[in-house]
Motif scaffolding. Structure first.
Motif, PDB file in Angstrom:
ATOM      1  N   PRO A 254      11.438 -59.629  93.899  1.00  0.00           N
ATOM      2  CA  PRO A 254      11.363 -59.431  95.352  1.00  0.00           C
ATOM      3  C   PRO A 254      10.699 -60.594  96.084  1.00  0.00           C
ATOM      4  CG  PRO A 254      10.811 -57.406  94.222  1.00  0.00           C
ATOM      5  CD  PRO A 254      10.907 -58.463  93.166  1.00  0.00           C
ATOM      6  N   ALA A 255       9.651 -61.178  95.487  1.00  0.00           N
ATOM      7  CA  ALA A 255       8.970 -62.300  96.124  1.00  0.00           C
ATOM      8  C   ALA A 255       9.882 -63.523  96.170  1.00  0.00           C
ATOM      9  CB  ALA A 255       7.677 -62.623  95.381  1.00  0.00           C
ATOM     10  N   ARG A 256      10.575 -63.810  95.078  1.00  0.00           N
ATOM     11  CA  ARG A 256      11.480 -64.966  95.058  1.00  0.00           C
ATOM     12  C   ARG A 256      12.637 -64.772  96.030  1.00  0.00           C
ATOM     13  NH1 ARG A 256      13.964 -65.087  90.326  1.00  0.00           N
ATOM     14  NH2 ARG A 256      12.936 -63.319  89.322  1.00  0.00           N
ATOM     15  N   ARG A 257      13.161 -63.558  96.098  1.00  0.00           N
ATOM     16  CA  ARG A 257      14.263 -63.276  97.005  1.00  0.00           C
ATOM     17  C   ARG A 257      13.819 -63.406  98.467  1.00  0.00           C
ATOM     18  NH1 ARG A 257      16.181 -58.684  94.834  1.00  0.00           N
ATOM     19  NH2 ARG A 257      14.751 -57.403  96.035  1.00  0.00           N
ATOM     20  N   ALA A 258      12.609 -62.937  98.774  1.00  0.00           N
ATOM     21  CA  ALA A 258      12.097 -63.032 100.144  1.00  0.00           C
ATOM     22  C   ALA A 258      11.947 -64.491 100.565  1.00  0.00           C
ATOM     23  CB  ALA A 258      10.758 -62.304 100.257  1.00  0.00           C
ATOM     24  N   ALA A 259      11.432 -65.337  99.666  1.00  0.00           N
ATOM     25  CA  ALA A 259      11.270 -66.755  99.997  1.00  0.00           C
ATOM     26  C   ALA A 259      12.621 -67.435 100.183  1.00  0.00           C
ATOM     27  CB  ALA A 259      10.465 -67.456  98.898  1.00  0.00           C
ATOM     28  N   LEU A 260      13.602 -67.063  99.361  1.00  0.00           N
ATOM     29  CA  LEU A 260      14.934 -67.655  99.477  1.00  0.00           C
ATOM     30  C   LEU A 260      15.596 -67.250 100.800  1.00  0.00           C
ATOM     31  CD1 LEU A 260      17.001 -69.396  97.982  1.00  0.00           C
ATOM     32  CD2 LEU A 260      17.922 -67.297  96.954  1.00  0.00           C
ATOM     33  N   VAL A 261      15.432 -65.995 101.196  1.00  0.00           N
ATOM     34  CA  VAL A 261      15.990 -65.540 102.477  1.00  0.00           C
ATOM     35  C   VAL A 261      15.329 -66.293 103.624  1.00  0.00           C
ATOM     36  CG1 VAL A 261      16.090 -63.578 104.071  1.00  0.00           C
ATOM     37  CG2 VAL A 261      16.672 -63.268 101.658  1.00  0.00           C
ATOM     38  N   LEU A 262      14.013 -66.486 103.559  1.00  0.00           N
ATOM     39  CA  LEU A 262      13.317 -67.237 104.605  1.00  0.00           C
ATOM     40  C   LEU A 262      13.869 -68.651 104.713  1.00  0.00           C
ATOM     41  CD1 LEU A 262      11.106 -67.716 106.694  1.00  0.00           C
ATOM     42  CD2 LEU A 262       9.527 -68.217 104.800  1.00  0.00           C
ATOM     43  N   LEU A 263      14.081 -69.314 103.593  1.00  0.00           N
ATOM     44  CA  LEU A 263      14.617 -70.670 103.626  1.00  0.00           C
ATOM     45  C   LEU A 263      16.005 -70.689 104.268  1.00  0.00           C
ATOM     46  CD1 LEU A 263      14.389 -73.657 102.866  1.00  0.00           C
ATOM     47  CD2 LEU A 263      15.360 -73.071 100.628  1.00  0.00           C
ATOM     48  N   ALA A 264      16.841 -69.733 103.920  1.00  0.00           N
ATOM     49  CA  ALA A 264      18.183 -69.673 104.494  1.00  0.00           C
ATOM     50  C   ALA A 264      18.130 -69.464 106.005  1.00  0.00           C
ATOM     51  CB  ALA A 264      18.982 -68.548 103.830  1.00  0.00           C
ATOM     52  N   VAL A 265      17.245 -68.589 106.461  1.00  0.00           N
ATOM     53  CA  VAL A 265      17.119 -68.345 107.906  1.00  0.00           C
ATOM     54  C   VAL A 265      16.606 -69.599 108.610  1.00  0.00           C
ATOM     55  CG1 VAL A 265      15.942 -66.955 109.660  1.00  0.00           C
ATOM     56  CG2 VAL A 265      16.781 -65.878 107.581  1.00  0.00           C
ATOM     57  N   LEU A 287      19.867 -68.114 123.489  1.00  0.00           N
ATOM     58  CA  LEU A 287      19.776 -66.740 122.973  1.00  0.00           C
ATOM     59  C   LEU A 287      19.784 -66.725 121.447  1.00  0.00           C
ATOM     60  CD1 LEU A 287      22.095 -64.650 125.329  1.00  0.00           C
ATOM     61  CD2 LEU A 287      19.609 -64.611 125.194  1.00  0.00           C
ATOM     62  N   LEU A 288      20.680 -67.506 120.851  1.00  0.00           N
ATOM     63  CA  LEU A 288      20.735 -67.558 119.387  1.00  0.00           C
ATOM     64  C   LEU A 288      19.451 -68.125 118.805  1.00  0.00           C
ATOM     65  CD1 LEU A 288      24.377 -68.740 118.543  1.00  0.00           C
ATOM     66  CD2 LEU A 288      23.339 -66.504 118.083  1.00  0.00           C
ATOM     67  N   HIS A 289      18.868 -69.111 119.513  1.00  0.00           N
ATOM     68  CA  HIS A 289      17.643 -69.739 119.024  1.00  0.00           C
ATOM     69  C   HIS A 289      16.473 -68.755 119.067  1.00  0.00           C
ATOM     70  CE1 HIS A 289      15.815 -73.401 117.611  1.00  0.00           C
ATOM     71  NE2 HIS A 289      14.822 -73.290 118.484  1.00  0.00           N
ATOM     72  N   VAL A 290      16.390 -67.963 120.125  1.00  0.00           N
ATOM     73  CA  VAL A 290      15.330 -66.957 120.207  1.00  0.00           C
ATOM     74  C   VAL A 290      15.530 -65.895 119.125  1.00  0.00           C
ATOM     75  CG1 VAL A 290      14.311 -65.148 121.642  1.00  0.00           C
ATOM     76  CG2 VAL A 290      14.907 -67.359 122.653  1.00  0.00           C
ATOM     77  N   LEU A 291      16.778 -65.479 118.919  1.00  0.00           N
ATOM     78  CA  LEU A 291      17.067 -64.546 117.834  1.00  0.00           C
ATOM     79  C   LEU A 291      16.653 -65.151 116.497  1.00  0.00           C
ATOM     80  CD1 LEU A 291      18.320 -61.987 116.633  1.00  0.00           C
ATOM     81  CD2 LEU A 291      20.545 -63.144 116.694  1.00  0.00           C
ATOM     82  N   GLY A 292      16.995 -66.415 116.289  1.00  0.00           N
ATOM     83  CA  GLY A 292      16.610 -67.078 115.046  1.00  0.00           C
ATOM     84  C   GLY A 292      15.105 -67.152 114.879  1.00  0.00           C
ATOM     85  N   SER A 293      14.380 -67.385 115.972  1.00  0.00           N
ATOM     86  CA  SER A 293      12.917 -67.458 115.907  1.00  0.00           C
ATOM     87  C   SER A 293      12.323 -66.130 115.449  1.00  0.00           C
ATOM     88  CB  SER A 293      12.346 -67.827 117.282  1.00  0.00           C
ATOM     89  OG  SER A 293      12.755 -69.118 117.676  1.00  0.00           O
ATOM     90  N   THR A 294      12.835 -65.029 116.002  1.00  0.00           N
ATOM     91  CA  THR A 294      12.317 -63.724 115.599  1.00  0.00           C
ATOM     92  C   THR A 294      12.665 -63.427 114.147  1.00  0.00           C
ATOM     93  OG1 THR A 294      14.286 -62.587 116.465  1.00  0.00           O
ATOM     94  CG2 THR A 294      12.422 -62.819 117.950  1.00  0.00           C
ATOM     95  N   LEU A 295      13.849 -63.851 113.704  1.00  0.00           N
ATOM     96  CA  LEU A 295      14.232 -63.619 112.310  1.00  0.00           C
ATOM     97  C   LEU A 295      13.384 -64.455 111.353  1.00  0.00           C
ATOM     98  CD1 LEU A 295      18.135 -63.416 112.575  1.00  0.00           C
ATOM     99  CD2 LEU A 295      16.494 -61.541 112.329  1.00  0.00           C
ATOM    100  N   VAL A 296      13.055 -65.687 111.744  1.00  0.00           N
ATOM    101  CA  VAL A 296      12.176 -66.517 110.911  1.00  0.00           C
ATOM    102  C   VAL A 296      10.811 -65.852 110.786  1.00  0.00           C
ATOM    103  CG1 VAL A 296      10.896 -68.700 110.833  1.00  0.00           C
ATOM    104  CG2 VAL A 296      13.340 -68.716 111.331  1.00  0.00           C
ATOM    105  N   TRP A 297      10.293 -65.329 111.894  1.00  0.00           N
ATOM    106  CA  TRP A 297       8.993 -64.667 111.881  1.00  0.00           C
ATOM    107  C   TRP A 297       9.009 -63.430 110.980  1.00  0.00           C
ATOM    108  CZ3 TRP A 297       4.142 -65.358 112.303  1.00  0.00           C
ATOM    109  CH2 TRP A 297       3.257 -64.351 112.689  1.00  0.00           C
ATOM    110  N   ILE A 298      10.047 -62.622 111.116  1.00  0.00           N
ATOM    111  CA  ILE A 298      10.150 -61.417 110.285  1.00  0.00           C
ATOM    112  C   ILE A 298      10.288 -61.792 108.814  1.00  0.00           C
ATOM    113  CG2 ILE A 298      11.603 -59.409 109.761  1.00  0.00           C
ATOM    114  CD1 ILE A 298      12.281 -59.350 112.794  1.00  0.00           C
TER     115      ILE A 298
END
Length: 325
Positions: A254-265, A287-298
């Motif tokens: 789960p930790a490795r998968r979470a880090a990989l998802v963060l890198l992709a985002v 709008l897409l950039h703000v959406l991307g910012s929130t996804l990076v944070w999450i």
């Protein structure tokens, strides 16, 4: 007696699940709160890029004499409807936050940590509503607008922690990776927050102020954009380092998968950012950039919470049955 949660319609059962909650119910409502808080951050950006920031020129009323949009000589009705629609979304976010509180209070056994995290949501939404009034009264001052977004990131963090904690026990924290790797994760999360703050400075300096009457930061847009890019490189570098450390230490999946998802985002967000820059910041990409910012944070929050867990508290009752409180 038939309970509301016995309703034959699965959607109704899900909506009423807060009345007879389980741990899964708590996590579901917490995740819904993450989604709606992220969503209103994006729709807030939509208000700004459509020049509807002062569509409702007063607060809490939309116009000086009406709580709902009515014809106003200084405001276009479409702008008024956009801003009023975003205000209405606040009630959806508040309703989900209240549902989280009810679930936390009715959950058996009741967990104090979840109750406290749940109460942060309606309290935060009310604080955001009051801050929104300040945004309007200051004519979209870039500082108040930027803080509006940053408060949303704090609310999202509280919602995510409620989601993560609902899936854990209340025992002591147990690391699932080496201590230094967990510290690297915390450094990464701090860098992501700095990235959001610098992004707010870029947004408050560039176009799309929300209204032609709004002020802007007196900063060099090229300089703050370059600073923003530099922080992006730091964040991506820390993410690579964390991902490598998790791989070589054979950390849990789960930790490795979470880090990989963060890198992709992050890479997707970087592609949007550079496209936005070279195309002179079109509204749709904002709008897409703000959406991307929130996804990076999450995604960054998910990485940090994946690096530790909590075990259930030990049962000290002599029969093995939890003692009554």
């Amino acid at each position: 007696m038939k309970l509301p949660t016995d309703h034959p319609n699965p959607l109704v059962r899900r909506l009423l699940s807060f009345w007879a909650p389980t741990t899964g119910t708590m996590r579901g409502w917490a995740l819904a709160s993450v989604v709606v808080n992220a969503g209103i951050a994006v729709t807030g950006a939509g208000v700004r890029v459509t020049e509807s920031g002062l569509g409702c020129p007063t607060w809490p009323r939309c116009t000086p004499d009406s709580f709902v949009p009515v014809a106003h000589p200084e405001t276009d009705m479409l702008n008024m409807l956009v801003e009023f629609g975003n205000r209405l979304l606040t009630f959806l976010v508040l309703a989900v936050g209240v549902a989280c509180v009810i679930v936390a209070l009715r959950l058996t056994p009741r967990r104090r940590s979840l109750v406290l995290l749940a109460w942060l949501q309606p309290a935060g939404v009310l604080a955001q509503a009051l801050w929104g009034g300040l945004v309007v009264s200051t004519m979209l001052n870039p500082f108040t607008v930027g803080m509006h977004f940053l408060i949303s990131t704090g609310l999202i963090a509280a919602c995510w922690m409620l989601y993560a904690r609902a899936g854990e026990g209340d025992g002591p924290v147990r690391r699932v990776t080496h201590r230094d790797i967990r510290r690297l994760g915390h450094a990464l999360l701090a860098a992501v927050f700095v990235l959001l703050v610098v992004g707010v400075a870029v947004s408050g300096t560039g176009p799309h102020s929300g209204d032609e009457r709004a002020s802007r930061f007196d900063l060099d847009i090229e300089a703050v954009a370059r600073l923003h890019a530099d922080v992006v490189y730091i964040v991506v570098g820390l993410t690579f380092a964390l991902l490598f450390a998790l791989h070589v230490s054979h950390a849990e999946r789960p930790a490795r998968r979470a880090a990989l998802v963060l890198l992709a985002v992050e890479l997707g967000q970087g592609a949007i950012g550079y496209t936005q820059y070279f195309l002179a910041v079109p509204a749709a990409l904002v709008l897409l950039h703000v959406l991307g910012s929130t996804l990076v944070w999450i995604a960054a929050l998910r990485v940090v919470t994946s690096l530790r867990t909590r075990e259930p508290l030990p049962d000290h009752s002599p029969t093995g049955v939890p003692a009554a409180v």
